[in-house]
Design a protein around this motif. Structure first.
Motif, PDB file in Angstrom:
ATOM      1  N   ASP A  97      -6.463  -4.079   0.301  1.00 25.39           N
ATOM      2  CA  ASP A  97      -6.822  -2.968   1.186  1.00 25.39           C
ATOM      3  C   ASP A  97      -8.323  -2.723   1.196  1.00 25.39           C
ATOM      4  N   PRO A 114      -5.068   5.960   3.769  1.00 22.18           N
ATOM      5  CA  PRO A 114      -4.164   4.842   4.032  1.00 22.18           C
ATOM      6  C   PRO A 114      -3.682   4.786   5.470  1.00 22.18           C
ATOM      7  N   MET A 155       0.844  -1.198   0.000  1.00 20.99           N
ATOM      8  CA  MET A 155       0.000   0.000   0.000  1.00 20.99           C
ATOM      9  C   MET A 155       0.874   1.239   0.000  1.00 20.99           C
ATOM     10  N   TRP A 213      -6.846  -3.900  -4.477  1.00 21.43           N
ATOM     11  CA  TRP A 213      -8.289  -4.062  -4.545  1.00 21.43           C
ATOM     12  C   TRP A 213      -8.645  -5.530  -4.794  1.00 21.43           C
ATOM     13  N   LEU A 219      -3.532   1.585  -4.142  1.00 23.14           N
ATOM     14  CA  LEU A 219      -4.129   0.648  -3.196  1.00 23.14           C
ATOM     15  C   LEU A 219      -4.284  -0.719  -3.862  1.00 23.14           C
TER      16      LEU A 219
END
Length: 265
Positions: A164, A249, A1, A141, A139
């Motif tokens: 995430d 985040p 991330m 997914w 990010l």
């Protein structure tokens, strides 16, 4: 991330008309336009929305054409879009969900692993495994479909793979069932998927879960976005609408430091 990544996720909720693909795509397009105007980077739409949720009929529509139309909507409004279709190959039909990027490219397509009820089980073939995780805009997914999220293994598998955010199109039917004389503790409501199970999956795995449902007759509505602190930041009601949430985040990192479930296995 990525430490710099911050993305905004939306869930879109509406009532679809079975077999009226053009009308459903028009409805979906309006919701995506609104989400884009509100700053969404990713929009999640309900399970089999383009065809209407009717697994015994949805496979009769051209899944490739539906996916092309969904890709066009993503590209038109410059947002990533998660939309559901039927993937038909060699006489086998699978409920699919695709994540399209803001250029309309298909980043990934997953198939539903856990089929709900006798109609899905009669007409559809289950996936052999859960989908993969895809990196996009800083990010990670993951995508699942409806009943998948009600099994802890789904969210755990994708979280272990690095997800995430989990993006979940769904079609939850209205069910209210209780045992006479035993009070509310012995009453089941299908709305608990949104209010109990989805937040639990988010908490258990240190992820955000965006869960987009149909509304209208026969469906619970209550599309939601749950945070890794085990709470819904977005919870819609029974009417068509849109929910939007920014995902910082640093909040994901703090939740994982607080509840170290992924580490303590």
């Amino acid at each position: 991330m990525s430490a710099q990544a911050s993305r905004t996720v939306a869930v879109a909720q509406a009532a679809a008309v079975v077999d009226d693909v053009d009308r459903n795509l028009e409805t979906l397009s309006g919701l995506v336009a609104e989400a884009a105007a509100r700053g969404a980077d990713v929009v999640v739409t309900p399970e089999l929305f383009a065809t209407g949720y009717a697994p015994d009929r949805a496979w009769k529509h051209d899944g490739e054409a539906v996916r092309a139309a969904l890709a066009e909507v993503a590209g038109r409004y410059r947002v990533a879009l998660v939309g559901s279709s039927v993937d038909s190959v060699d006489g086998s039909h699978r409920i699919a969900a695709s994540m399209f990027d803001a250029d309309g490219g298909e980043l990934q397509r997953v198939h539903k692993r856990h089929l709900f009820g006798p109609v899905e089980q009669q007409w559809m073939t289950p996936a052999a495994d859960y989908g993969s995780v895809v990196g996009w805009q800083g990010l990670e997914w993951g995508v699942g479909i409806c009943y998948d999220v009600e099994f802890p293994e789904f969210a755990r598998a994708l979280a272990v793979a690095g997800a995430d955010v989990l993006l979940v199109p769904t079609a939850v039917p209205t069910v209210e069932e209780g045992i006479a004389g035993l009070g509310e503790a012995w009453h089941y409501s299908a709305t608990q998927t949104s209010t109990l199970q989805v937040p639990a999956r988010a908490l258990e795995n240190g992820v955000v879960v965006a869960y987009a449902n149909h509304c209208g007759p026969g469906f619970t509505g209550r599309s939601c976005i749950a945070t890794p602190f085990g709470r819904n930041a977005v919870l819609l009601g029974d009417e068509p609408g849109l929910g939007v949430l920014e995902v910082p985040p640093e909040a994901l990192e703090r939740a994982r430091a607080l509840n170290t479930y992924l580490r303590d296995v």
